[in-house]
Scaffold this motif. Structure first.
Motif, PDB file in Angstrom:
ATOM      1  N   ASN A  11     -82.476   1.369  11.968  1.00 17.23           N
ATOM      2  CA  ASN A  11     -83.419   0.432  11.350  1.00 17.23           C
ATOM      3  C   ASN A  11     -83.801  -0.654  12.336  1.00 17.23           C
ATOM      4  O   ASN A  11     -83.092  -0.896  13.334  1.00 17.23           O
ATOM      5  CB  ASN A  11     -82.802  -0.225  10.110  1.00 17.23           C
ATOM      6  CG  ASN A  11     -83.107   0.543   8.835  1.00 17.23           C
ATOM      7  OD1 ASN A  11     -84.257   0.873   8.581  1.00 17.23           O
ATOM      8  ND2 ASN A  11     -82.077   0.841   8.071  1.00 17.23           N
ATOM      9  N   GLU A  12     -84.901  -1.338  12.038  1.00 18.54           N
ATOM     10  CA  GLU A  12     -85.332  -2.510  12.816  1.00 18.54           C
ATOM     11  C   GLU A  12     -85.592  -3.665  11.873  1.00 18.54           C
ATOM     12  O   GLU A  12     -85.895  -3.465  10.692  1.00 18.54           O
ATOM     13  CB  GLU A  12     -86.604  -2.207  13.603  1.00 18.54           C
ATOM     14  CG  GLU A  12     -86.388  -1.465  14.902  1.00 18.54           C
ATOM     15  CD  GLU A  12     -87.622  -1.458  15.776  1.00 18.54           C
ATOM     16  OE1 GLU A  12     -87.537  -0.909  16.889  1.00 18.54           O
ATOM     17  OE2 GLU A  12     -88.667  -2.011  15.340  1.00 18.54           O
ATOM     18  N   SER A  21     -82.854  -3.950  16.632  1.00 15.38           N
ATOM     19  CA  SER A  21     -82.736  -2.563  16.175  1.00 15.38           C
ATOM     20  C   SER A  21     -81.260  -2.226  16.032  1.00 15.38           C
ATOM     21  O   SER A  21     -80.438  -2.641  16.848  1.00 15.38           O
ATOM     22  CB  SER A  21     -83.401  -1.600  17.166  1.00 15.38           C
ATOM     23  OG  SER A  21     -82.726  -1.619  18.413  1.00 15.38           O
ATOM     24  N   GLN A 137     -77.976  -2.535   5.511  1.00 18.86           N
ATOM     25  CA  GLN A 137     -79.028  -1.600   5.112  1.00 18.86           C
ATOM     26  C   GLN A 137     -78.874  -0.268   5.845  1.00 18.86           C
ATOM     27  O   GLN A 137     -78.989   0.804   5.253  1.00 18.86           O
ATOM     28  CB  GLN A 137     -80.398  -2.210   5.404  1.00 18.86           C
ATOM     29  CG  GLN A 137     -81.567  -1.305   5.031  1.00 18.86           C
ATOM     30  CD  GLN A 137     -82.912  -1.894   5.446  1.00 18.86           C
ATOM     31  OE1 GLN A 137     -82.967  -2.850   6.225  1.00 18.86           O
ATOM     32  NE2 GLN A 137     -83.990  -1.340   4.934  1.00 18.86           N
ATOM     33  N   THR A 138     -78.618  -0.335   7.157  1.00 19.67           N
ATOM     34  CA  THR A 138     -78.442   0.884   7.948  1.00 19.67           C
ATOM     35  C   THR A 138     -77.207   1.651   7.497  1.00 19.67           C
ATOM     36  O   THR A 138     -77.214   2.886   7.428  1.00 19.67           O
ATOM     37  CB  THR A 138     -78.327   0.533   9.443  1.00 19.67           C
ATOM     38  OG1 THR A 138     -79.415  -0.307   9.819  1.00 19.67           O
ATOM     39  CG2 THR A 138     -78.345   1.782  10.302  1.00 19.67           C
ATOM     40  N   GLN A 141     -77.948   3.673   4.408  1.00 15.91           N
ATOM     41  CA  GLN A 141     -78.667   4.913   4.724  1.00 15.91           C
ATOM     42  C   GLN A 141     -77.716   5.941   5.338  1.00 15.91           C
ATOM     43  O   GLN A 141     -77.822   7.143   5.058  1.00 15.91           O
ATOM     44  CB  GLN A 141     -79.816   4.613   5.672  1.00 15.91           C
ATOM     45  CG  GLN A 141     -80.897   3.732   5.053  1.00 15.91           C
ATOM     46  CD  GLN A 141     -81.963   3.337   6.060  1.00 15.91           C
ATOM     47  OE1 GLN A 141     -81.821   3.562   7.250  1.00 15.91           O
ATOM     48  NE2 GLN A 141     -83.040   2.733   5.575  1.00 15.91           N
TER      49      GLN A 141
END
Length: 288
Positions: A11-12, A21, A137-138, A141
């Motif tokens: 993610n960024e 990132s 968040q990453t 996922q």
């Protein structure tokens, strides 16, 4: 639902005047092993990020890579660490006194040294909050990928368990016929060797052989372990190590079954069971 230990997510995010990132990679490992590649300005967050990841991942080798780059100048001024500049210039002056031909360096080169530019207290808190959200968040996922792949692994393992149950049932049905064939062969052989065989003694020998060749316990334990594997596959907690143990137990019973095999078909059943167990063992090496 089981989870795979192999996954990737990235993610960024824009935090202040930085574009960050984040990449998370995981592969199989016996324990939870977390490593980081962070910019110097984020080193202070490593312990917090480690705790964040360890709370969600219990097994596997995890690599967290975070890169940062400054955005185009948006009017914010640079904050210079003057103590670090003074220390750098003093060290450079000391080194130059020992050089035959000292080389000068520019102010821009000084600014590029680690620690010369620093974040204000407000920027530091903003950075900490933003990076935690980005990694969280990453990580979410990544866990979704691990669960999807884990579901596929679970289906493959369950299919092999059902196939093993078919072979165990076949072995149970085959055993009475094997004992009858053994009894017939022994009687024929003794009749050939002795004109008047002692059938009472023969019956005793047959009972002994039947006990020695009895595989009912092995079949019962195989059925029990297979049922346990199917039950464990439905658990939400990490189950990789438990499945490893169950594979060892299944393999032990399959080997014993093979050593007691009295005919070609029983031997083939033992081989098929061991092939299925080895296939499951390979899949389980990647289960959290």
């Amino acid at each position: 639902m089981i989870r795979s230990m192999t996954a990737f997510a990235g993610n960024e995010a824009e935090i202040g005047n930085l574009t960050l990132s984040c990449e998370l990679r995981t592969v199989n490992h016996r324990y939870c092993d977390i490593s980081f590649k962070l910019p110097d300005r984020l080193r202070f967050m490593e312990s917090d990020l480690r705790a964040l990841i360890a709370a969600k991942i219990k097994r596997g080798k995890v690599e967290c890579i975070i890169n940062s780059k400054k955005q185009a100048n948006d009017g914010q001024s640079l904050v210079v660490n003057h103590d670090a500049v003074a220390a750098l210039l003093a060290a450079a002056n000391e080194i130059e006194q020992q050089m035959l031909a000292p080389l000068s360096f520019s102010a821009l080169e000084v600014l590029a040294f680690p620690g010369i530019q620093q974040e204000s207290d407000n920027d530091r808190e903003q950075l900490k909050s933003g990076v935690s959200a980005l990694v969280g968040q990453t990580l979410g996922q990544l866990l979704e990928v691990r669960e999807r792949e884990g579901a596929q692994l679970g289906e493959l393992i369950a299919e092999r368990c059902l196939k093993m149950q078919e072979f165990v049932t076949s072995a149970g049905k085959r055993m009475p016929e094997v004992l009858l064939q053994l009894r017939s062969k022994l009687k024929d052989r003794i009749t050939e060797l002795v004109a008047e065989p002692d059938f009472d003694r023969l019956e005793q020998e047959l009972v002994f052989l039947a006990q020695k060749l009895d595989i009912s316990e092995e079949l019962d334990r195989l059925e029990t372990h297979i049922t346990e594997v199917l039950r464990v596959l439905k658990q939400k907690d990490p189950v990789g190590r438990r499945l490893d143990f169950l594979m060892q137990e299944l393999n032990r019973e399959a080997n014993t079954l093979g050593s007691k095999s009295a005919d070609k078909e029983m031997t083939q059943i033992s081989i098929e069971l061991k092939v299925l167990i080895e296939q499951m063992r390979e899949q389980i090496q990647n289960v959290e």
